[in-house]
Structure formats: structure tokens, C-alpha cells
Design a protein around this motif. Structure first.
Motif, PDB file in Angstrom:
ATOM      1  N   ARG A  83       0.814  -1.221   0.000  1.00  0.00           N
ATOM      2  CA  ARG A  83       0.000   0.000   0.000  1.00  0.00           C
ATOM      3  C   ARG A  83       0.843   1.265   0.000  1.00  0.00           C
ATOM      4  NH1 ARG A  83      -3.344   0.903   5.286  1.00  0.00           N
ATOM      5  NH2 ARG A  83      -1.249   1.525   5.959  1.00  0.00           N
ATOM      6  N   VAL A  85       3.914   1.751  -0.907  1.00  0.00           N
ATOM      7  CA  VAL A  85       4.841   1.909  -2.028  1.00  0.00           C
ATOM      8  C   VAL A  85       4.098   1.996  -3.359  1.00  0.00           C
ATOM      9  CG1 VAL A  85       6.742   0.845  -3.304  1.00  0.00           C
ATOM     10  CG2 VAL A  85       6.703   0.740  -0.814  1.00  0.00           C
ATOM     11  N   ILE A  86       3.174   1.070  -3.604  1.00  0.00           N
ATOM     12  CA  ILE A  86       2.480   1.031  -4.890  1.00  0.00           C
ATOM     13  C   ILE A  86       1.318   1.999  -4.924  1.00  0.00           C
ATOM     14  CG2 ILE A  86       1.212  -0.455  -6.491  1.00  0.00           C
ATOM     15  CD1 ILE A  86       2.860  -2.807  -5.463  1.00  0.00           C
ATOM     16  N   GLY A  87       0.606   2.130  -3.799  1.00  0.00           N
ATOM     17  CA  GLY A  87      -0.511   3.061  -3.734  1.00  0.00           C
ATOM     18  C   GLY A  87      -1.774   2.478  -4.326  1.00  0.00           C
ATOM     19  N   HIS A  88      -2.424   3.247  -5.190  1.00  0.00           N
ATOM     20  CA  HIS A  88      -3.711   2.841  -5.767  1.00  0.00           C
ATOM     21  C   HIS A  88      -3.601   1.489  -6.458  1.00  0.00           C
ATOM     22  CE1 HIS A  88      -7.615   3.130  -7.661  1.00  0.00           C
ATOM     23  NE2 HIS A  88      -7.064   2.951  -8.858  1.00  0.00           N
ATOM     24  N   PHE A  90      -3.157  -1.402  -5.161  1.00  0.00           N
ATOM     25  CA  PHE A  90      -2.065  -2.207  -4.629  1.00  0.00           C
ATOM     26  C   PHE A  90      -2.474  -3.631  -4.280  1.00  0.00           C
ATOM     27  CE2 PHE A  90      -4.195  -0.708  -0.854  1.00  0.00           C
ATOM     28  CZ  PHE A  90      -4.049  -1.738   0.064  1.00  0.00           C
ATOM     29  N   ALA A 251       8.415  -3.996  -5.110  1.00  0.00           N
ATOM     30  CA  ALA A 251       7.258  -3.095  -5.056  1.00  0.00           C
ATOM     31  C   ALA A 251       7.572  -1.750  -5.709  1.00  0.00           C
ATOM     32  CB  ALA A 251       6.835  -2.885  -3.598  1.00  0.00           C
ATOM     33  N   LEU A 252       8.780  -1.247  -5.510  1.00  0.00           N
ATOM     34  CA  LEU A 252       9.181   0.024  -6.128  1.00  0.00           C
ATOM     35  C   LEU A 252       9.220  -0.084  -7.650  1.00  0.00           C
ATOM     36  CD1 LEU A 252      12.000   1.168  -3.684  1.00  0.00           C
ATOM     37  CD2 LEU A 252       9.838   2.353  -4.100  1.00  0.00           C
ATOM     38  N   ALA A 255       5.665  -0.126  -8.849  1.00  0.00           N
ATOM     39  CA  ALA A 255       5.100   1.220  -8.753  1.00  0.00           C
ATOM     40  C   ALA A 255       5.625   2.109  -9.872  1.00  0.00           C
ATOM     41  CB  ALA A 255       5.436   1.830  -7.392  1.00  0.00           C
ATOM     42  N   ALA A 259       3.477   4.012 -12.963  1.00  0.00           N
ATOM     43  CA  ALA A 259       3.423   5.467 -12.991  1.00  0.00           C
ATOM     44  C   ALA A 259       3.258   5.971 -14.415  1.00  0.00           C
ATOM     45  CB  ALA A 259       4.686   6.055 -12.365  1.00  0.00           C
ATOM     46  N   HIS A 262       7.979   7.188 -15.861  1.00  0.00           N
ATOM     47  CA  HIS A 262       8.886   6.432 -15.045  1.00  0.00           C
ATOM     48  C   HIS A 262      10.292   6.497 -15.636  1.00  0.00           C
ATOM     49  CE1 HIS A 262       7.120   3.733 -18.083  1.00  0.00           C
ATOM     50  NE2 HIS A 262       8.332   3.164 -18.144  1.00  0.00           N
TER      51      HIS A 262
END
Length: 262
Positions: A83, A85-88, A90, A251-252, A255, A259, A262
Motif C-alpha cells: 500500500r 509503495v504502490i498506492g492505488h 495495490f 514493489a518500487l 510502482a 506510474a 517512469h
């Protein structure tokens, strides 16, 4: 491989541990699929599955200690790694990251568990495979969201960069995304597990060798054993940290692939 409590000596001299101690013969037969690392990988899958099945089998509002332990690990991966790191969106990556974290952590911890005493990730082939899955996942989600052309276009031609700089930046970006990321991700895990296990062998086997020497060496041997014990606790922290770092970077990368730029 010489065990942690065996004398590492040939003739009369002490032979320091080396990469040869990681070349394990098959447990039975001559197949490469019956070596100790392969056995430990299958054992880790069984242990992880049994632990989380039992911890969630009788889930209650007021959790038992067993249930609490399982939920704590899951919540850590879901909240702190997925949550945050990735956000929406996730949640669709939580099963993968959770599996990755628990699998690496369990196989790392085998390095300090009595009788097993071998970190599976000190065999570089396993980190390579795990890094390969990360490589496939983050490129796949990026292509699926943005389309292949836009995804690779942004990799090769970073927005906002002067066109003349593309001569230098584009090859570096391609090298980073296609080679450096999976290579460094795997080698970081491998090198830490390899070096940590080698240090433990040096002090434990060295202490055993000193203990069988003259009286002066016998008096020094407890210090070698003490350092080995301290390093075992330190290795425990490194094993947990490396499982966290590997999953965090995965996870990064995901993410970044999701994006818009990126």
C-alpha cells in the motif's frame, strides 16, 4: 559440506572455509534435483503453507497468538510494502509480494537453524529466478497499463531531457531496465547470504580447530565461539533485512512501471 561443528582441517593445518563449502553433493542418487538447497526450497514451501493455513483456519475476532503472528506478517507486507509503495490498486500485488517476502525470509533463516544451517539464497540460481519473476511482473504491468510502445518509449526517451542527451541517457536507461535491475536485485541477496554464512563458518570452525590445539589456543577458542554466536544474531537481522529489501525493491519497480512517467 563440513558442518558447523566439524573440524575443517586437512592434514595438520586449518583449511579456511571457501566457496567449496557451498558445493553440496546430492542427498541421494546423482541428480542435481536432490541436493540440500533444492530440498530446503521444497521444505520452505511446505512450512510456509502449513503455518498460514493453520494460523487462519480458525480465525476469530480476538485472534490467538498463532493467528496474530500470521496476520502480523500479512499486514506488514500489505500495508508497509504494497500500500505505501504502490498506492492505488495495490491489493492485486499483495499475494505476489507476500509470497516473495515469506519465501525469501524462510529460506534465509535456514542458515541459522540447527541441523539445516544453510541459507538457500546463498546459491545464486535461486535469487536469479526470483529476480527474473520480478523482472517479468513489473514489465508486464507497465506494458499492460501503458501499451508496449509508450512504455518502452518512456524508458528510451525520458520526458523533459534535451534531445542531445539521449545519446548518453538512452543506452544507460535500457541497460538499467533490461539488465542492471534484475542483476543487482539477485546479486545483492546472494552476496549477503553467501558472505554471512561464510563468516559463521570461519569463526565456528576456527573455534573448533583452536580448541583441539595446545593449551594457549584452547583458551582463545571460546572467544571465537562467542564471536560466532554474536554473528549469528547479526546474521538473523541481515536475513530479515534482505528479505525486506528484495520485496521493497520489487514493489518500487512495480510502482514505477505503473506510474504515468517512469
Amino acid at each position: 559440506m563440513r558442518s558447523l561443528v566439524s573440524l575443517s582441517a586437512e592434514g595438520e593445518g586449518f583449511v579456511p572455509p571457501s566457496s567449496n563449502d557451498f558445493e553440496l553433493p546430492p542427498i541421494f542418487g546423482n541428480s542435481a534435483f536432490t541436493t540440500k538447497p533444492v530440498f530446503l526450497v521444497f521444505l520452505s514451501v511446505i512450512l510456509i503453507s502449513v503455518f498460514f493455513i493453520l494460523s487462519s483456519r480458525k480465525a476469530a475476532i480476538i485472534p490467538s497468538k498463532f493467528q496474530f503472528a500470521g496476520e502480523s506478517v500479512y499486514a506488514f507486507v500489505r500495508n508497509d510494502l504494497a500500500r505505501d509503495v504502490i498506492g492505488h490498486d495495490f491489493m492485486r500485488f499483495v499475494p505476489y509480494l507476500f509470497t516473495l517476502f515469506t519465501f525469501i525470509l524462510t529460506n534465509n533463516l535456514f542458515g541459522i537453524i540447527p541441523l539445516l544451517q544453510f541459507p538457500t539464497m546463498s546459491r545464486v540460481s535461486f535469487p536469479y529466478v526470483l529476480a527474473g519473476t520480478v523482472y517479468i511482473v513489473f514489465h508486464y504491468v507497465g506494458i499492460r497499463k501503458q501499451g508496449a510502445w509508450k512504455y518502452f518509449k518512456e524508458i528510451m526517451f525520458m520526458p523533459g531531457v534535451p534531445k542531445a542527451a539521449y545519446i548518453l541517457i538512452t543506452p544507460l536507461e535500457l541497460l538499467t531496465f533490461l539488465l542492471v535491475r534484475p542483476l543487482t536485485l539477485s546479486l545483492r541477496l546472494f552476496a549477503n547470504m553467501f558472505a554471512g554464512h561464510l563468516l559463521l563458518l570461519v569463526f565456528i570452525l576456527g573455534g573448533e580447530h583452536l580448541f583441539q590445539g595446545v593449551i594457549g589456543l584452547k583458551l582463545i577458542s571460546p572467544f571465537a565461539f562467542a564471536i560466532g554466536i554474536v554473528l549469528t544474531f547479526f546474521e538473523f537481522m541481515v536475513q530479515c533485512l534482505q528479505a525486506y529489501i528484495f520485496t521493497l525493491l520489487a514493489a518500487l519497480y512495480i510502482a514505477g512501471a505503473l506510474a504515468d512517467e517512469h
